[in-house]
Design an enzyme around this catalytic site. Structure first.
Site, short mmCIF file in Angstrom:
data_model
loop_
_atom_site.label_atom_id
_atom_site.label_comp_id
_atom_site.label_asym_id
_atom_site.label_seq_id
_atom_site.Cartn_x
_atom_site.Cartn_y
_atom_site.Cartn_z
CB SER A 74 -2.81 -0.48 -12.65
OG SER A 74 -2.94 -0.23 -11.26
CE LYS A 121 -3.80 -2.43 2.12
NZ LYS A 121 -4.49 -2.69 0.86
N GLY A 122 1.90 1.29 0.84
CA GLY A 122 2.73 2.49 0.89
C GLY A 122 3.43 2.73 -0.44
N GLY A 163 -15.88 2.46 -4.34
CA GLY A 163 -15.73 1.61 -5.53
C GLY A 163 -16.21 2.36 -6.76
CB ALA A 164 -18.20 1.20 -9.67
CB THR A 182 -4.88 -5.21 -7.22
OG1 THR A 182 -5.58 -6.42 -7.36
CG2 THR A 182 -3.89 -5.31 -6.06
CG ASP A 198 -2.88 1.24 -2.34
OD1 ASP A 198 -3.35 1.53 -1.22
OD2 ASP A 198 -2.51 0.10 -2.64
#
Ligand code: ATP
Ligand code: RIB
Length: 314
Positions: free
Chosen positions: A301, A51-52, A231-232, A258, A262
């Site tokens: 991503s 995450k970081g 979310g969406a 995923t 973040d």
């Protein structure tokens, strides 16, 4: 914002991220396995995650000058992680090579049909991130506009980050993931909290709390501003100026979510560090995160600034 540090005429905002770095072992599956079940994957990849680290890379690609404070092992995965940060222009001066633990690993299953995931994290060196690691980076925190933390590293280190960021007037953003209960003493140092819906409910100790109820309760516990990602559906802001929904952006094909949270937090922090208000910053973050779900993997991503600007100007 740390206005004293912005008075020097520099153009890139400064962001310090304190948190985890993992190597993600990702298997795409037709559907995620239930308890006791084995499923076969038709695609496996090892990609940079944690995450970081994801938030640091997101912020760097979006234009911030980023310093990352973390621990990785003295192993090949640690070498790869650091090389990746440096390729993205992240300052790794305060990434410690741990001699006693391996680089953190996340075992991730991704549902090929909808892009949802399930994750098991073996923290390795992340579990050794210490108050003294944070203290060693105090000069970077001194000049930071925004400081970001998550909950994949020990709370003792987080406490020091919160105190140091507060002392120097940097905006303190906490992404409370993975969720765990936090004391009022910690929460009152947080300027902006960015839980997802589940984390928001867990933080207030009521799994049935709606995002709005949870956000209101978190503000009552001392957090200045709460941004719940939906979310969406986008994000919900709850702060002194009121309660606002920032709608999500439609994505035709969701490949892999995923790291979407973040990406959202990293992007939000860049915009805040540039002086945008919370609503403008959340719009920017929703756009960035919508791009991140179109690609596979966590750090692979994370979008660039020109990709997000192009989407917003479209
Ligand atoms: P993850 O754990 O999968 O990284 P999260 O649970 O922390 O994500 P979410 O609320 O699911 O966080 O997503 C974060 C942001 O990503 C949302 O606010 C939204 O902007 C974007 N996002 C997530 N899923 C989608 C989607 N299906 N379509 C468009 N945008 C999405
Ligand atoms: O938020 C996504 C991240 O959670 C993954 O990259 C994985 O490493 C876990 O930390």
């Amino acid at each position: 914002m740390n206005t004293s540090s912005r008075a020097d005429g520099r153009t890139r905002p400064r962001v310090v991220v304190v948190g985890s770095s993992n190597t993600d072992m990702v298997a795409r599956v037709a559907r995620l396995p239930g308890p006791g079940e084995t499923v076969l994957s038709d695609r496996f990849e090892m990609v940079a995650g944690g995450k970081g680290a994801n938030q640091a890379v997101a912020a760097a690609r979006l234009g911030a000058q980023v310093t990352f404070v973390a621990r990785v092992g003295s192993d090949a995965l640690g070498d790869q992680a650091i090389a990746g940060f440096q390729a993205d222009g992240v300052d790794t001066t305060y990434v410690v090579r741990d001699e006693t633990a391996l680089t953190g690993v996340a075992l991730i299953g991704v549902d090929a049909a909808c892009g949802e995931n399930s994750i098991i994290v073996a923290p390795g060196a992340n579990a050794n991130l210490s108050p003294s690691d944070v203290e060693a980076a105090s000069e970077a925190i001194l000049y930071a506009d925004v400081v970001i933390c998550q909950l994949e590293t020990p709370l003792e280190a987080l406490k020091v980050v919160l105190e140091e960021a507060h002392a120097v007037g940097a905006t303190m953003v906490l992404n409370p993931a993975p969720a765990q209960s936090l004391s009022r003493d910690l929460l009152c140092y947080v300027d902006v909290l960015t839980p997802n819906e589940t984390e928001a409910a867990l933080l207030v100790g009521d799994v049935n709390a709606s995002p709005l109820d949870a956000a209101r309760q978190l503000r009552a516990l001392g957090v200045s501003s709460v941004v719940v990602t939906l979310g969406a559906a986008g994000a919900l802001i709850c702060d002194l100026d009121g309660e606002t929904i920032i709608p999500g952006r439609h994505v035709e094909t969701v490949v892999d979510t995923t790291g979407a949270g973040d990406c959202f937090t990293g992007a939000l922090c860049v915009a805040l560090a540039e002086g945008k208000d919370l609503r403008q910053s959340a719009r920017f973050a929703v756009a960035a995160a919508s791009l991140s779900v179109m690609k596979a993997g966590a750090q692979p991503s994370m979008p660039t600034r020109s990709e997000v600007d192009a989407l917003l100007n479209n």
